[in-house]
Every structure is written in structure tokens, then in C-alpha cells.
Design an enzyme around this catalytic site. Structure first.
Site, short mmCIF file in Angstrom:
data_model
loop_
_atom_site.label_atom_id
_atom_site.label_comp_id
_atom_site.label_asym_id
_atom_site.label_seq_id
_atom_site.Cartn_x
_atom_site.Cartn_y
_atom_site.Cartn_z
N ASP A 25 0.85 -1.19 0.00
CA ASP A 25 0.00 0.00 0.00
C ASP A 25 0.89 1.25 0.00
O ASP A 25 1.78 1.36 0.87
CB ASP A 25 -0.89 -0.03 1.27
CG ASP A 25 -1.90 1.08 1.27
OD1 ASP A 25 -3.04 0.85 1.69
OD2 ASP A 25 -1.56 2.20 0.80
N ILE A 26 0.67 2.11 -0.95
CA ILE A 26 1.54 3.30 -1.09
C ILE A 26 1.52 4.14 0.19
O ILE A 26 2.53 4.79 0.52
CB ILE A 26 1.10 4.13 -2.31
CG1 ILE A 26 2.13 5.21 -2.66
CG2 ILE A 26 -0.27 4.76 -2.10
CD1 ILE A 26 3.18 4.77 -3.61
N GLY A 47 -9.11 5.15 -5.30
CA GLY A 47 -7.83 4.47 -5.50
C GLY A 47 -6.71 5.04 -4.65
O GLY A 47 -6.87 5.32 -3.45
N ASP A 49 -5.40 7.99 -4.82
CA ASP A 49 -5.76 9.36 -4.41
C ASP A 49 -6.58 9.32 -3.11
O ASP A 49 -6.28 10.00 -2.12
CB ASP A 49 -6.59 9.98 -5.54
CG ASP A 49 -6.51 11.50 -5.57
OD1 ASP A 49 -7.15 12.10 -6.46
OD2 ASP A 49 -5.83 12.07 -4.70
N SER A 137 -2.07 5.48 -13.61
CA SER A 137 -2.98 5.30 -14.77
C SER A 137 -3.44 3.87 -15.00
O SER A 137 -4.21 3.63 -15.94
CB SER A 137 -2.33 5.82 -16.07
OG SER A 137 -2.30 7.22 -16.08
N GLY A 139 -5.28 2.05 -13.05
CA GLY A 139 -6.55 1.73 -12.35
C GLY A 139 -7.72 2.32 -13.12
O GLY A 139 -8.01 1.91 -14.25
N VAL A 140 -8.29 3.35 -12.53
CA VAL A 140 -9.46 4.03 -13.16
C VAL A 140 -9.13 4.47 -14.58
O VAL A 140 -9.97 4.47 -15.48
CB VAL A 140 -9.86 5.25 -12.27
CG1 VAL A 140 -10.77 6.21 -13.00
CG2 VAL A 140 -10.49 4.76 -10.98
N TYR A 141 -7.85 4.85 -14.81
CA TYR A 141 -7.48 5.36 -16.15
C TYR A 141 -7.13 4.25 -17.13
O TYR A 141 -6.67 4.50 -18.23
CB TYR A 141 -6.35 6.37 -16.02
CG TYR A 141 -6.77 7.71 -15.39
CD1 TYR A 141 -8.12 7.97 -15.10
CD2 TYR A 141 -5.84 8.69 -15.10
CE1 TYR A 141 -8.51 9.17 -14.53
CE2 TYR A 141 -6.22 9.90 -14.54
CZ TYR A 141 -7.56 10.14 -14.26
OH TYR A 141 -7.95 11.34 -13.71
N1 APR Z 1 -1.44 1.61 -2.87
C1 APR Z 1 -0.80 1.26 -4.03
N2 APR Z 1 -1.44 1.07 -5.20
C2 APR Z 1 -2.79 1.24 -5.19
C3 APR Z 1 -3.52 1.61 -4.04
C4 APR Z 1 -2.79 1.80 -2.84
N3 APR Z 1 -3.38 2.15 -1.71
N4 APR Z 1 -4.85 1.72 -4.38
C5 APR Z 1 -4.93 1.41 -5.69
N5 APR Z 1 -3.70 1.11 -6.18
C6 APR Z 1 -3.33 0.74 -7.54
C7 APR Z 1 -4.44 0.32 -8.46
O1 APR Z 1 -4.67 -1.07 -8.32
C8 APR Z 1 -3.83 0.64 -9.83
O2 APR Z 1 -3.00 -0.42 -10.25
O3 APR Z 1 -2.79 1.91 -8.14
C9 APR Z 1 -2.95 1.86 -9.56
C10 APR Z 1 -3.55 3.19 -10.02
O4 APR Z 1 -4.95 3.16 -9.83
P1 APR Z 1 -5.81 4.51 -9.50
O5 APR Z 1 -5.61 4.88 -8.11
O6 APR Z 1 -7.19 4.24 -9.99
O7 APR Z 1 -5.13 5.64 -10.38
P2 APR Z 1 -5.28 5.99 -11.92
O8 APR Z 1 -5.54 4.79 -12.75
O9 APR Z 1 -4.09 6.84 -12.23
O10 APR Z 1 -6.59 6.89 -11.99
C11 APR Z 1 -6.53 8.17 -11.40
O11 APR Z 1 -8.53 7.75 -10.15
O12 APR Z 1 -8.66 7.82 -7.87
C12 APR Z 1 -8.92 8.55 -9.02
O13 APR Z 1 -8.63 10.83 -8.35
C13 APR Z 1 -8.05 9.77 -9.10
O14 APR Z 1 -9.19 10.66 -10.97
C14 APR Z 1 -8.02 10.01 -10.57
C15 APR Z 1 -7.96 8.60 -11.14
#
Ligand code: APR
Length: 332
Positions: A25-26, A47, A49, A137, A139-141
Site C-alpha cells: 500500500d503506497i 484508489g 488518491d 494510470s 486503475g481508473v485510467y
Molecule cells: N497503494 C498502491 N497502489 C494502489 C492503491 C494503494 N493504496 N490503491 C490502488 N492502487 C493501484 C491500483 O490497483 C492501480 O494499479 O494503483 C494503480 C492506479 O490506480 P488509481 O488509483 O485508480 O489511479 P489511476 O488509474 O491513475 O486513476 C486516477 O482515479 O482515484 C482517481 O482521483 C483519481 O481521478 C483520478 C484517477
């Protein structure tokens, strides 16, 4: 070399920078900097953020709001990075960066690479020595994990930065295994490859260029032997390429100069614009000449005639030209 000490999950000591992959976990990382996969609003999300704001507390959001009220009135543009306090997190700073949403129509890999490059630049400005990145990017992206791993690992390990330790924090096993596979496949860094080339005796390099200069058009002709006779039925041996002794001599000196790189050349050649004609190699690091030579020499074992393709496409001459320029003008 890629050294895998027992005490780390998976640490690649690539040249001056230590790259470590961890599953976790970051928000738990006690590095100087943790990087947030933010959005342009800087006002939080899900995620990574969501986790950073939840665990870091309101101080982080308060500083983000100040940034929005000042420098970033329209929001943080994609690919850029900005630092705030880390609040209650074990880190000292959070660097927020906005990854690109993956697109199949548009190549946004430069923006994804920029997130990491800009985060390292801001971390350098802070005087940080260690940075933890999530897989931005992915995850959601929706950026495919393997493609993201190739882009970001290549970007980070060749970045011009004073950061000593970079940790990639992967949230699940699939992400971790993907990053591990890609990191191993990247093989030695540009600096490491160049150090091996520079350690080879000058007379071997002089011999290579003398043999290359002596190649005639006839030496570059390739004949084929074997294969089914006209009208022959049933299974027969596959045709195989016959190269001239002069060309074989050039190739064996190339191999002797350790221009052959231990890396995942089949993945690299699919992703690199340098394949198959070596176009752009003059502007690339000399390590890419070694990678391209490796790709053709290794591929010949699987597909006869690959070296003929290198001759006809101009790649072989581009490789020899790039090695000669490095030998005569850049070699330390
Ligand atoms: N620690 C490490 N990695 C994590 C954690 C965590 N606590 N939570 C999620 N992840 C992983 C996800 O599984 C994914 O592989 O981090 C990666 C990025 O996922 P997202 O957080 O969805 O980020 P992203 O794809 O860049 O999308 C950004 O999502 O949360 C919103 O506000 C954010 O609009 C922005 C978008």
C-alpha cells in the site's frame, strides 16, 4: 547488473539507482516521497488518491486547495507534478501527478512517462533521496499493466536524477508479477551495456570496422539451400540462409565484442521504433545498437533470414555506423 538481494522483495540494482518492487500500500511507504495518482482537480478521488488523502489527513487537501487557488487555478495538467506535505503519512512529502487516461486511438505514453520524470524532478528539487511510485494510470485510467510497466521502468531507470532509491508499490499480485517480468526483461541499463562495450579491447573494435569496411556487395548476398524440390511430396527440411564467410566474420566479431545483450529482445523489438531498419539509431544510445544487433542475431535462430532482413533494411549498416561513432567519438 540486475542483482536480486535476498532481503528485498525484488530489488534491481541497475547502475547508480536502486529499483525495488514491493507488493503493498503506497500509504505505508516510509520513503521521502510518495507519489499520488491524482486527477487534475487535486481535490481527491478514489484508489491511490483516496487512500493518500484518507490516511494522510486534511493537511494534504488544504495544501492542494492552496495550489488550486494559486498556481493551478485551472487544475494540474496531465503529466505534470506538484508537491505537498505528506500529513500523517510516514513519508515526508506527497508528489501529486496526473496520469493520462489510456487511449487506443492516441499514443499518450509520453504523458505517462512525464508523470514519472516530472515527479523525480520535483523530488530532486525537494532534496529527496527516495521515492515510492504507484502504477499510475493503471486503475481508473485503464492503462494496460504490462505496457505501463515497460514505459515507466524504462523511463525511471534512464532518468537523470539524484534519487538513489525508487520503489514501485504494486497493489496486487498480478501487477507485481507483471512489473517483475518486465524489469527482468529490460536487462542491463544503457550505462551497463556501454561499460561492457568499453571494456572490450581496442584491437577487437578495430578488427570489426576493418572487416565491415571490406564487405563487398557480393559478401552481402544471401543464398538459400534446402527446402522441397519441385514436385517433391511430404515433409522436407526447411530452406536455410547461407551467409558469406566475410559477413559471418563480422557477425562473430560482434558477438565476441559482447554486443549481445541478455534481455527480452522479442518484447523490446515489438515496442521499439528502431526495429526493423535502425532508423533513428544515430540519435539513440549506443546500447540500442547492441540491443538491435542482439535482436537480429538471436532472431536468426528462430527465423532464418532475419540477418538478411537486417542487411536489406539497412539496419546492419546502421548498427555498425552507430558502434563506430561511439568508438571513435564517445567511448570513455
Ligand atoms: N497503494 C498502491 N497502489 C494502489 C492503491 C494503494 N493504496 N490503491 C490502488 N492502487 C493501484 C491500483 O490497483 C492501480 O494499479 O494503483 C494503480 C492506479 O490506480 P488509481 O488509483 O485508480 O489511479 P489511476 O488509474 O491513475 O486513476 C486516477 O482515479 O482515484 C482517481 O482521483 C483519481 O481521478 C483520478 C484517477
Amino acid at each position: 547488473m540486475l542483482i536480486l538481494p535476498e532481503n528485498a522483495d525484488h530489488a534491481g540494482i541497475l547502475g547508480r539507482m536502486k529499483i525495488t518492487l514491493v507488493r503493498g500500500d503506497i500509504t505505508q511507504q516510509a520513503t521521502d516521497v510518495v507519489v499520488n495518482a491524482a486527477n487534475s482537480s487535486l481535490l481527491g478521488g478514489g484508489g491511490v488518491d483516496g487512500a493518500i488523502h484518507r490516511h494522510g489527513g486534511p493537511e494534504i487537501l488544504a495544501e492542494c486547495r492552496q495550489l488550486r487557488a494559486s498556481r493551478y487555478g485551472k487544475g494540474l495538467p496531465t503529466g505534470q507534478a506538484v508537491a505537498t506535505t505528506a500529513g500523517k503519512l510516514p513519508a515526508r512529502w506527497v508528489i501529486h501527478t496526473v496520469g493520462p487516461v489510456h487511449s487506443v486511438k492516441e499514443d499518450r505514453s509520453g504523458l505517462l512517462a512525464s508523470c514519472y520524470r516530472e515527479s523525480l524532478r520535483v523530488a530532486d528539487e525537494l532534496g529527496a533521496r527516495s521515492v515510492a511510485f504507484p502504477a499510475i494510470s493503471t486503475g481508473v485510467y485503464r492503462w494496460p499493466m504490462e505496457d505501463a510497466a515497460r514505459i515507466v521502468l524504462g523511463t525511471v531507470r534512464s532518468a537523470d536524477t539524484r534519487i538513489d532509491d525508487v520503489t514501485f508499490v504494486l497493489f496486487d499480485v498480478e501487477a507485481y508479477q507483471t512489473f517483475e517480468r518486465v524489469l527482468r526483461g529490460l536487462g542491463p541499463t544503457d550505462e551497463e551495456i556501454e561499460a561492457v562495450l568499453a571494456a572490450r579491447p581496442s584491437e577487437h573494435w578495430e578488427k570489426l570496422f576493418a572487416l565491415a569496411d571490406a564487405l563487398t556487395d557480393a559478401d552481402l548476398e544471401v543464398t538459400w539451400e534446402g527446402g522441397p524440390e519441385p514436385g517433391e511430396e511430404g515433409v522436407s527440411e526447411m530452406p536455410h540462409a547461407i551467409y558469406s564467410d566475410a559477413l559471418d566474420a563480422v557477425l562473430s566479431v560482434l558477438v565476441g565484442l559482447q554486443v549481445i545483450v541478455p534481455f527480452d529482445w522479442s518484447a523490446w523489438h515489438r515496442a521499439t521504433p528502431l526495429f526493423p531498419d535502425g532508423n533513428g539509431l544515430d540519435q539513440a544510445p549506443v546500447a540500442d545498437a547492441a540491443r538491435l544487433a542482439t535482436t537480429f542475431i538471436r532472431a536468426e535462430r528462430f527465423s532464418e533470414g532475419t540477418i538478411q532482413e537486417a542487411i536489406q533494411s539497412g539496419a546492419l549498416h546502421a548498427i555498425l555506423r552507430r558502434l563506430r561513432h561511439w568508438y571513435q567519438n564517445e567511448r570513455q
